[in-house]
Design an enzyme around this catalytic site. Structure first.
Site, PDB file in Angstrom:
ATOM      1  N   CYS A  16      79.976 -37.878 -25.770  1.00  0.00           N
ATOM      2  CA  CYS A  16      79.872 -36.438 -25.993  1.00  0.00           C
ATOM      3  C   CYS A  16      78.435 -36.003 -25.726  1.00  0.00           C
ATOM      4  O   CYS A  16      77.563 -36.123 -26.591  1.00  0.00           O
ATOM      5  CB  CYS A  16      80.278 -36.108 -27.431  1.00  0.00           C
ATOM      6  N   ILE A  17      78.192 -35.568 -24.499  1.00  0.00           N
ATOM      7  CA  ILE A  17      76.897 -34.974 -24.155  1.00  0.00           C
ATOM      8  C   ILE A  17      77.162 -33.682 -23.394  1.00  0.00           C
ATOM      9  O   ILE A  17      78.197 -33.530 -22.751  1.00  0.00           O
ATOM     10  CB  ILE A  17      75.982 -35.919 -23.338  1.00  0.00           C
TER      11      ILE A  17
END
Length: 167
Positions: free
Chosen positions: A89-90
């Site tokens: 999750c970026i």
């Protein structure tokens, strides 16, 4: 769309094969599918992950580069910005536009078609170096990062050691 995506992915694969980038290796999971890549990320020097070998899969949508791929670690990973199932999750992997669930993230931080496999994986390596515990994917890892750093370090050290034993 898929034809454009195939051409672009084939070009990026050829480039990475000719000129490998320090810190990771990448190739196809299966030679008949350009839309699924196997990536091995080397734990960045001077970080808790140093010395580790972390495998991941990058899955590209048929409309790549208009939409971002999904990256998921298949190796064990303990990090505030990696979901318990391994999904990374970026910001750059979030679809373009506004996100009502994550308003602190500006649209300019999100996916853009200019990103490549190289820029994605380098962003993930950077993420390993400096976790963002403000909007965690793994709440337990973020809590441990903030409140019990020695235990966090021990847990990551065990994961690094196990990744080395898997070679």
């Amino acid at each position: 769309m898929a034809d454009q995506a195939s051409l672009l992915l084939r070009r990026q694969l050829k480039e990475l094969t000719k000129k490998p980038v320090e810190g990771f290796s990448a190739g196809l999971v299966d030679d008949s599918n350009l839309f699924e890549w196997a990536v091995t990320v080397l734990g960045p020097p001077d970080t808790l992950y140093e010395g580790g070998f972390f495998n991941a899969v990058l899955k590209f949508p048929k409309d790549y580069p208009q939409s971002p791929p999904e990256m998921r670690f298949t190796s064990e990973m303990w990090h505030p910005n990696v979901f318990p199932d391994g999904k990374v999750c970026i910001s750059i992997l979030h679809p373009p536009g506004e996100d009502i669930y994550n308003p602190q993230e500006s649209a300019s931080e999100r996916w853009s078609p200019v990103h490549t496999v190289e820029s994605i994986v380098l962003s993930v390596i950077s993420m390993l170096s400096s976790p963002n515990d403000e909007s965690p994917a793994n709440v337990d890892a973020a809590k441990m990062w903030r409140e019990d750093r020695p235990e966090f370090k021990k847990r990551v050290a065990r994961i690094v050691r196990r990744s080395q034993e898997m070679l």
